[in-house]
Design a protein around this motif. Structure first.
Motif, mmCIF file in Angstrom:
data_model
loop_
_atom_site.group_PDB
_atom_site.id
_atom_site.type_symbol
_atom_site.label_atom_id
_atom_site.label_comp_id
_atom_site.label_asym_id
_atom_site.label_seq_id
_atom_site.Cartn_x
_atom_site.Cartn_y
_atom_site.Cartn_z
ATOM 1 N N HIS A 152 0.874 -1.355 -0.003
ATOM 2 C CA HIS A 152 -0.033 0.055 -0.044
ATOM 3 C C HIS A 152 0.747 1.159 -0.012
ATOM 4 N N GLY A 153 2.174 1.255 0.077
ATOM 5 C CA GLY A 153 3.094 2.436 0.224
ATOM 6 C C GLY A 153 3.153 3.216 1.372
ATOM 7 N N ALA A 154 2.719 2.464 2.634
ATOM 8 C CA ALA A 154 2.429 3.353 3.657
ATOM 9 C C ALA A 154 3.859 3.171 4.535
ATOM 10 N N ALA A 155 4.207 4.211 5.122
ATOM 11 C CA ALA A 155 5.390 4.160 5.866
ATOM 12 C C ALA A 155 4.997 3.785 7.414
ATOM 13 N N VAL A 156 5.522 2.927 8.050
ATOM 14 C CA VAL A 156 5.352 2.458 9.398
ATOM 15 C C VAL A 156 6.370 2.918 10.143
ATOM 16 N N LEU A 157 6.203 3.621 11.319
ATOM 17 C CA LEU A 157 7.181 4.138 12.165
ATOM 18 C C LEU A 157 6.990 3.329 13.708
ATOM 19 N N SER A 158 7.965 2.478 14.030
ATOM 20 C CA SER A 158 7.917 1.660 15.128
ATOM 21 C C SER A 158 8.715 2.121 16.249
ATOM 22 N N ALA A 159 8.230 2.244 17.483
ATOM 23 C CA ALA A 159 8.912 2.516 18.668
ATOM 24 C C ALA A 159 9.338 1.118 19.448
ATOM 25 N N GLN A 160 9.427 0.161 18.741
ATOM 26 C CA GLN A 160 10.101 -0.978 19.217
ATOM 27 C C GLN A 160 10.900 -1.730 18.085
ATOM 28 N N PRO A 161 11.936 -2.607 18.554
ATOM 29 C CA PRO A 161 12.539 -3.320 17.436
ATOM 30 C C PRO A 161 11.678 -4.043 16.479
ATOM 31 N N TRP A 162 12.154 -3.860 15.086
ATOM 32 C CA TRP A 162 11.321 -4.355 14.031
ATOM 33 C C TRP A 162 12.227 -5.210 13.267
ATOM 34 N N GLU A 163 12.142 -6.523 13.221
ATOM 35 C CA GLU A 163 12.977 -7.194 12.142
ATOM 36 C C GLU A 163 12.611 -6.658 10.608
ATOM 37 N N GLY A 164 13.691 -6.645 9.887
ATOM 38 C CA GLY A 164 13.701 -6.274 8.456
ATOM 39 C C GLY A 164 13.527 -4.798 8.349
ATOM 40 N N ALA A 165 13.290 -3.752 9.430
ATOM 41 C CA ALA A 165 13.078 -2.451 9.072
ATOM 42 C C ALA A 165 14.178 -1.841 8.031
ATOM 43 N N ALA A 166 13.746 -1.256 7.249
ATOM 44 C CA ALA A 166 14.748 -0.258 6.400
ATOM 45 C C ALA A 166 15.322 0.720 7.200
ATOM 46 N N VAL A 167 14.890 1.285 8.074
ATOM 47 C CA VAL A 167 16.000 2.190 8.867
ATOM 48 C C VAL A 167 15.680 1.952 10.336
ATOM 49 N N THR A 168 16.779 1.815 11.191
ATOM 50 C CA THR A 168 16.680 1.920 12.637
ATOM 51 C C THR A 168 17.565 3.219 12.980
ATOM 52 N N LEU A 169 16.687 3.906 13.792
ATOM 53 C CA LEU A 169 17.505 5.061 14.580
ATOM 54 C C LEU A 169 17.623 4.621 16.132
ATOM 55 N N ASP A 170 18.704 4.352 16.464
ATOM 56 C CA ASP A 170 19.004 3.958 17.961
ATOM 57 C C ASP A 170 19.558 5.090 18.784
ATOM 58 N N VAL A 171 18.793 5.575 19.738
ATOM 59 C CA VAL A 171 19.125 6.604 20.300
ATOM 60 C C VAL A 171 19.977 6.328 21.801
ATOM 61 N N GLU A 172 21.540 6.550 21.537
ATOM 62 C CA GLU A 172 22.478 6.001 22.674
ATOM 63 C C GLU A 172 22.171 6.878 23.939
ATOM 64 N N ALA A 173 22.259 8.050 23.775
ATOM 65 C CA ALA A 173 21.985 9.096 25.067
ATOM 66 C C ALA A 173 21.367 10.254 24.474
ATOM 67 N N ALA A 174 20.764 11.083 25.816
ATOM 68 C CA ALA A 174 20.128 12.019 25.562
ATOM 69 C C ALA A 174 20.169 12.988 26.734
ATOM 70 N N SER A 175 20.303 14.203 26.609
ATOM 71 C CA SER A 175 20.594 15.210 27.666
ATOM 72 C C SER A 175 19.591 16.199 27.586
#
Length: 232
Positions: A152-175
Motif C-alpha cells: 500500500h506504500g505506507a510508512a510504518v514508524l515503530s517505537a520498538q525493534p522490528w525485524e527487517g526495518a529499512a531504517v533503525t534510529l537507535d538513541v544511545e544517549a540524551a541530555s
C-alpha cells in the motif's frame, strides 16, 4: 592552488578566470581541487533519513526516545494522515509541540489484543502508521505487516525493534537542559543517534539538537568535525 566553492554566479567565474591568468603569467600549473564548505545553517531533522523522508512501503524504527519519534513525525508528516496505535502515554501536547498537525492524526491507544488486525486496517488508509511500545506483535505478524505496508506504500514508524526495518534510529544517549534538567522548562535537548540501514554498514552517527523552541536539527559526526576545523 584551491578553489573554495561557496555558491555559483558570475563573480565566482570571474575570480577563477583571474586566478588562471595570474598562474599562467608566473608559470604556476593550476590543479583543480574543489573544497565544499560545510553549510552554515543547521541541517533539518530529515537529514537523519536516507532520502530525507520516511521510506514509503517500509518500516522505520526509532528506539529509546519518544521525543525523537514525535520530532520525526513533525518533520515528515506534511499534509499526510497519521495513525498512532498502542501508545496510550503519548499526549497531544507533545505531538503539537513537535509540529504534528493534530487534525490529521488518529490515535488508537488500546487495541484490546487485536494489534495486527488494527495495524493492517490502518496501513490500508493512512500514509504514516506509528506502532507504539504497547503494541504486541509476533514476528510473523510483523513480517505480514511489512508486506502490507509495501503493497500500500505506507510508512510504518515503530517505537520498538522490528525485524527487517529499512531504517533503525537507535538513541544511545540524551541530555536535557533547563530548570530541573529540562523537566519544567526545556531550553536545550541533544540526542546521540546511530542510524542503521542497508547503506550504512555498521552504522552512521548523528547528533540531534533542539535549542529553545526552535526546530530540531541533525548533523553527522563528520560534519561537526569539518565545521570545527573551518571555524577553529
Amino acid at each position: 592552488m584551491f578553489d573554495t566553492v561557496q555558491g555559483g554566479g558570475a563573480a565566482l567565474e570571474r575570480a577563477r578566470a583571474a586566478l588562471r591568468l595570474a598562474e599562467r603569467r608566473v608559470g604556476v600549473q593550476h590543479r583543480d581541487q574543489v573544497v565544499t564548505l560545510a553549510p552554515s545553517a543547521p541541517a533539518p531533522l530529515t537529514e537523519l533519513l536516507p532520502g530525507g523522508e520516511l521510506p514509503r512501503g517500509a518500516v522505520s524504527a526509532v528506539l529509546g526516545s519518544a521525543t525523537l519519534t514525535t520530532w520525526l513525525l513533525g518533520a515528515t508528516q506534511g499534509e499526510g494522515w497519521v495513525a498512532v496505535v498502542g501508545w496510550p502515554d503519548l499526549g497531544v501536547v507533545a505531538l503539537a509541540e513537535a509540529g504534528v498537525k493534530l487534525e490529521r492524526v488518529s490515535h488508537v491507544p488500546d487495541v484490546r489484543g487485536r494489534g495486527a488486525a488494527v495495524m493492517a486496517s490502518l496501513i490500508d488508509g493512512f500514509e504514516i502508521v506509528v506502532a507504539g511500545p504497547r503494541l504486541q506483535l509476533t514476528a510473523s505478524e510483523r513480517r505480514r505487516l511489512t508486506a502490507r505496508a509495501r503493497q500500500h506504500g505506507a510508512a510504518v514508524l515503530s517505537a520498538q525493534p522490528w525485524e527487517g526495518a529499512a531504517v533503525t534510529l537507535d538513541v544511545e544517549a540524551a541530555s536535557w537542559s533547563g530548570p530541573d534538567h529540562g523537566d519544567r522548562w526545556l531550553r536545550e535537548a541533544r540526542h546521540a543517534v546511530v542510524r542503521r540501514s542497508n547503506a550504512d554498514g555498521a552504522g552512521r552517527r548523528f547528533e540531534v539538537a533542539r535549542d529553545g523552541t526552535g526546530a530540531p536539527t541533525a548533523s553527522t559526526t563528520a560534519a561537526r568535525a569539518a565545521a570545527a576545523r573551518l571555524t577553529g
